[in-house]
Enzyme design. Structure first.
Site, PDB file in Angstrom:
ATOM      1  N   CYS A  52      13.530  10.910   6.164  1.00 17.89           N
ATOM      2  CA  CYS A  52      13.564  10.397   7.539  1.00 17.89           C
ATOM      3  C   CYS A  52      14.941  10.600   8.172  1.00 17.89           C
ATOM      4  CB  CYS A  52      13.238   8.918   7.526  1.00 17.89           C
ATOM      5  SG  CYS A  52      14.226   8.016   6.334  1.00 17.89           S
ATOM      6  N   GLU A  73      10.844  15.249  15.409  1.00 18.63           N
ATOM      7  CA  GLU A  73      10.973  15.225  13.953  1.00 18.63           C
ATOM      8  C   GLU A  73      10.015  16.247  13.346  1.00 18.63           C
ATOM      9  OE1 GLU A  73       9.444  11.735  11.887  1.00 18.63           O
ATOM     10  OE2 GLU A  73      11.265  11.701  10.676  1.00 18.63           O
ATOM     11  N   GLU A 131      10.639   0.694   9.827  1.00 19.19           N
ATOM     12  CA  GLU A 131      11.583   1.785   9.531  1.00 19.19           C
ATOM     13  C   GLU A 131      10.847   3.073   9.869  1.00 19.19           C
ATOM     14  OE1 GLU A 131      14.608   1.313   8.522  1.00 19.19           O
ATOM     15  OE2 GLU A 131      14.634  -0.709   7.684  1.00 19.19           O
ATOM     16  N   LYS A 179       0.841  -1.211   0.000  1.00 18.05           N
ATOM     17  CA  LYS A 179       0.000   0.000   0.000  1.00 18.05           C
ATOM     18  C   LYS A 179       0.872   1.255   0.000  1.00 18.05           C
ATOM     19  CE  LYS A 179      -1.833   2.690   3.228  1.00 18.05           C
ATOM     20  NZ  LYS A 179      -1.910   4.024   2.597  1.00 18.05           N
TER      21      LYS A 179
HETATM   22  P1  NAP Z   1       2.666   7.584   8.490  1.00 21.93           P
HETATM   23  O1  NAP Z   1       1.590   8.539   8.763  1.00 21.93           O
HETATM   24  O2  NAP Z   1       3.101   6.668   9.572  1.00 21.93           O
HETATM   25  O3  NAP Z   1       2.201   6.745   7.220  1.00 21.93           O
HETATM   26  C1  NAP Z   1       2.974   5.740   6.644  1.00 21.93           C
HETATM   27  C2  NAP Z   1       2.069   4.765   5.928  1.00 21.93           C
HETATM   28  O4  NAP Z   1       1.249   4.077   6.886  1.00 21.93           O
HETATM   29  C3  NAP Z   1       1.115   5.420   4.949  1.00 21.93           C
HETATM   30  O5  NAP Z   1       0.916   4.568   3.853  1.00 21.93           O
HETATM   31  C4  NAP Z   1      -0.149   5.520   5.789  1.00 21.93           C
HETATM   32  O6  NAP Z   1      -1.308   5.680   5.033  1.00 21.93           O
HETATM   33  C5  NAP Z   1      -0.123   4.219   6.547  1.00 21.93           C
HETATM   34  N1  NAP Z   1      -0.913   4.188   7.775  1.00 21.93           N
HETATM   35  C6  NAP Z   1      -1.449   5.214   8.484  1.00 21.93           C
HETATM   36  N2  NAP Z   1      -2.076   4.746   9.571  1.00 21.93           N
HETATM   37  C7  NAP Z   1      -1.950   3.402   9.554  1.00 21.93           C
HETATM   38  C8  NAP Z   1      -2.385   2.347  10.420  1.00 21.93           C
HETATM   39  N3  NAP Z   1      -3.067   2.594  11.540  1.00 21.93           N
HETATM   40  N4  NAP Z   1      -2.060   1.079  10.114  1.00 21.93           N
HETATM   41  C9  NAP Z   1      -1.343   0.802   9.012  1.00 21.93           C
HETATM   42  N5  NAP Z   1      -0.918   1.748   8.144  1.00 21.93           N
HETATM   43  C10 NAP Z   1      -1.212   3.033   8.414  1.00 21.93           C
HETATM   44  O7  NAP Z   1       3.976   8.307   7.997  1.00 21.93           O
HETATM   45  P2  NAP Z   1       4.080   9.451   6.922  1.00 21.93           P
HETATM   46  O8  NAP Z   1       3.668  10.714   7.562  1.00 21.93           O
HETATM   47  O9  NAP Z   1       3.400   9.031   5.661  1.00 21.93           O
HETATM   48  O10 NAP Z   1       5.636   9.444   6.599  1.00 21.93           O
HETATM   49  C11 NAP Z   1       6.557  10.199   7.282  1.00 21.93           C
HETATM   50  C12 NAP Z   1       7.249   9.356   8.349  1.00 21.93           C
HETATM   51  O11 NAP Z   1       7.928   8.261   7.745  1.00 21.93           O
HETATM   52  C13 NAP Z   1       8.310  10.128   9.074  1.00 21.93           C
HETATM   53  O12 NAP Z   1       8.217   9.889  10.446  1.00 21.93           O
HETATM   54  C14 NAP Z   1       9.616   9.552   8.523  1.00 21.93           C
HETATM   55  O13 NAP Z   1      10.719   9.675   9.363  1.00 21.93           O
HETATM   56  C15 NAP Z   1       9.243   8.145   8.276  1.00 21.93           C
HETATM   57  N6  NAP Z   1      10.151   7.525   7.314  1.00 21.93           N
HETATM   58  C16 NAP Z   1      11.072   6.610   7.778  1.00 21.93           C
HETATM   59  C17 NAP Z   1      11.977   6.018   6.903  1.00 21.93           C
HETATM   60  C18 NAP Z   1      12.973   5.024   7.392  1.00 21.93           C
HETATM   61  O14 NAP Z   1      13.599   4.359   6.561  1.00 21.93           O
HETATM   62  N7  NAP Z   1      13.177   4.886   8.686  1.00 21.93           N
HETATM   63  C19 NAP Z   1      11.929   6.346   5.548  1.00 21.93           C
HETATM   64  C20 NAP Z   1      10.981   7.270   5.104  1.00 21.93           C
HETATM   65  C21 NAP Z   1      10.092   7.846   6.005  1.00 21.93           C
HETATM   66  P3  NAP Z   1      -1.752   7.185   4.643  1.00 21.93           P
HETATM   67  O15 NAP Z   1      -0.626   7.802   3.937  1.00 21.93           O
HETATM   68  O16 NAP Z   1      -2.888   7.043   3.754  1.00 21.93           O
HETATM   69  O17 NAP Z   1      -2.057   7.851   5.940  1.00 21.93           O
END
Ligand code: NAP
Ligand code: MG
Length: 493
Positions: free
Chosen positions: A305, A402, A271, A197
């Site tokens: 990230c 962050e 991650e 997804k």
């Molecule tokens: P997010 O809100 O956690 O969303 C990530 C993914 O999870 C999206 O596809 C989201 O769908 C989905 N999601 C949301 N709620 C969920 C649930 N309850 N159960 C399962 N899936 C769910 O993160 P983001 O705001 O998109 O991304 C930014 C974050 O990603 C930052 O914290 C960044 O540091 C982290 N990141 C980490 C890495 C790494 O390698 N460590 C790399 C890139 C990014 P929706 O988008 O539709 O809400």
């Protein structure tokens, strides 16, 4: 020296001059009006018949509409993946699996320009980033893991390996195509099948990848791509017939997922978020370090990230570094993501812009001094000027949390021990940077810093053969390299 305030068409001959616009041609990309779900090798209408808009964050215009997958759709995707796993993929000779993955890698290269344009349109990142980093690195991940497919016996000598089954994969919006490649390539190279997804705001390149996968002739059901919001992600996490969850996203959602799978035998790699300390010692090549800091936090809008959003400068060179950073952010070009001169594109969504603005206010209230570039911003869309905070205290929220935007918090230090203690004093541990002329200092720092990656005299460098992942609340498990195979395998003695 050229001083470009923005990439608007206006030329101001009195004080500065601008680069002529160099926009990439949108018509080199085809975006359909509507996208269905990619299940079992076919495009399938969502059973609830619901679609949501995906917009261009640089002008808020609708690009397309995308299917919203509900539990029944996720179930159909998992069934397709299970069927493909049992009947085809796990039985296929590994070298044949590898050929499909090579083909996908080559097709990504062939369609690189189109993928880069769509990535920049849908997500807001500068075309230079999507063209020179995201798309080639995505292709490289497929090439790299294609090579491993028939060498797993050599990767783990004297041990047999077997795939886990069906992997549920959930990715964020900051590197949409690249994250899909990080997830899909090692999973299918090791003989697993996939339900992936993408993030709600950036589904389009994952759907283009689905088109590539369909055209590549990969057996039906090996990769299924279901679009939707958080509820679709939760349906994947909670599906009983999934063997492994691979998640990249926020620490908050990572914790929800870990709680949801506790007590099941699903394996997981998480991650999560990061707050990377970038440390400049007084003996560092200062201009190179300043450029590295700029690259580490401002290019790509700080939507990384492992962004170097937390800068420590040794006191003796702090004035010089801050002056040079201020000069440099003044020359950054903020504007149209499709313009090849653009350094900083659009913030990915209104919601993310609101989060960044919230932190700018918190920083000011906490008593830090804010400095922003004076560039003009486009009237429509979501934008943030590159921002520096000085006079920041270790305990300030802008130094601890962050922000995920083009915002740099600058602190100073005197000794090695002091800066290690401060940089490790964080709930996160994803990445860090060290700038010094002295090799022994680099080794000392990298050994003592609790970060999954420490870059020395460079920043944000990626290679498919290098493992990437975090400590502490930045998650667990590694992606990339030999290490990236392990989360998708059971090793048997
Ligand atoms: P997010 O809100 O956690 O969303 C990530 C993914 O999870 C999206 O596809 C989201 O769908 C989905 N999601 C949301 N709620 C969920 C649930 N309850 N159960 C399962 N899936 C769910 O993160 P983001 O705001 O998109 O991304 C930014 C974050 O990603 C930052 O914290 C960044 O540091 C982290 N990141 C980490 C890495 C790494 O390698 N460590 C790399 C890139 C990014 P929706 O988008 O539709 O809400
Ligand atoms: Mg979008």
């Amino acid at each position: 020296m050229a001083k470009a305030k923005s990439n608007t068409l206006k030329l101001n001959f009195d004080t500065s001059w601008s680069y002529a616009p160099a926009p990439e041609n949108k018509s080199a990309a085809t975006i359909k009006k509507q996208y269905d779900l990619f299940i079992n090798g076919d495009w399938v209408k969502p059973s609830g018949n619901k679609y949501f808009d995906t917009i261009n964050p640089a002008n808020e215009e609708k690009l397309s509409e995308v299917a919203d997958a509900n539990m029944a759709d996720v179930d159909a995707a998992v069934k397709a993946a299970r069927n493909a796993y049992e009947k085809i993929w796990k039985k296929m000779p590994a070298k044949e699996r590898g050929k499909y993955i090579f083909r996908i890698a080559r097709m990504i290269q062939e369609k690189a320009r189109e993928l880069a344009i769509i990535e920049s349109l849908d997500g807001g990142k500068p075309i230079r980033e999507s063209r020179d980093f995201d798309v080639p690195t995505a292709a490289n991940h497929f090439f790299y893991y294609a090579g491993w497919a028939d060498k797993l016996d050599y990767a783990f000598p004297n041990r047999l390996s077997e795939p886990l089954g069906v992997a549920g994969q959930i990715i964020p919006w900051n590197f949409p195509l690249l994250m899909a490649a990080w997830k899909i390539a090692p999973a299918i190279a090791t003989g697993n099948t996939v339900v992936l997804k993408p993030a709600e705001t950036t589904s389009l390149t994952a759907l283009k990848l689905a088109e590539i996968i369909q055209e590549s002739g990969l057996p039906e059901g090996v990769v299924n791509i279901v679009t939707g919001a958080g509820a679709t992600g939760a349906a994947i996490v909670n599906h009983p017939d999934i063997n492994k969850i691979a998640f990249t996203g926020s620490t908050e959602v990572g914790k929800i997922i870990q709680r949801a799978i506790a007590g099941t035998n699903k394996k997981a790699t998480l991650e999560l978020g990061g707050k990377a300390a970038n440390i400049i010692f007084e003996d560092a090549p200062i201009d190179q370090a300043v450029e590295g800091v700029i690259n580490g936090i401002f290019f790509n809008q700080g939507h990384v990230c492992c962004s170097g959003s937390w800068l420590y400068v040794q006191e003796s060179v702090a004035k010089e570094v801050i002056r040079k950073l201020k000069d440099r952010i003044e020359s950054l070009i903020v504007g149209d993501p499709l313009d090849k001169n653009t350094d900083i594109g659009a913030i990915n969504s209104r919601q993310q812009l609101e989060t960044i603005d919230k932190y700018l206010n918190i920083g000011k209230k906490e008593g830090a001094e804010m400095y922003q570039s004076s560039c003009s911003l486009p009237g429509k869309g979501f934008w943030c000027r590159p921002t520096l905070f000085t006079n920041v205290a270790q305990s300030n929220r802008i130094a601890q949390e962050e922000i995920f935007g083009p915002v740099l918090a600058i602190l100073t230090f005197r000794t090695d021990d002091e800066v290690i203690e401060k940089a490790n004093n964080s709930p996160y541990g994803l990445s860090a940077g060290v700038w010094t002329d002295k090799g022994s200092k680099i080794f000392n720092m990298t050994r003592r810093m609790r970060a999954g990656v420490v870059w020395a005299n460079t920043f944000n460098k990626f290679d498919p053969s290098s493992p990437f992942g975090g400590y502490k609340e930045s998650g667990f498990g590694r992606e990339g390299g030999l290490h990236g195979l392990l989360p998708y395998l059971n090793l048997i003695n």
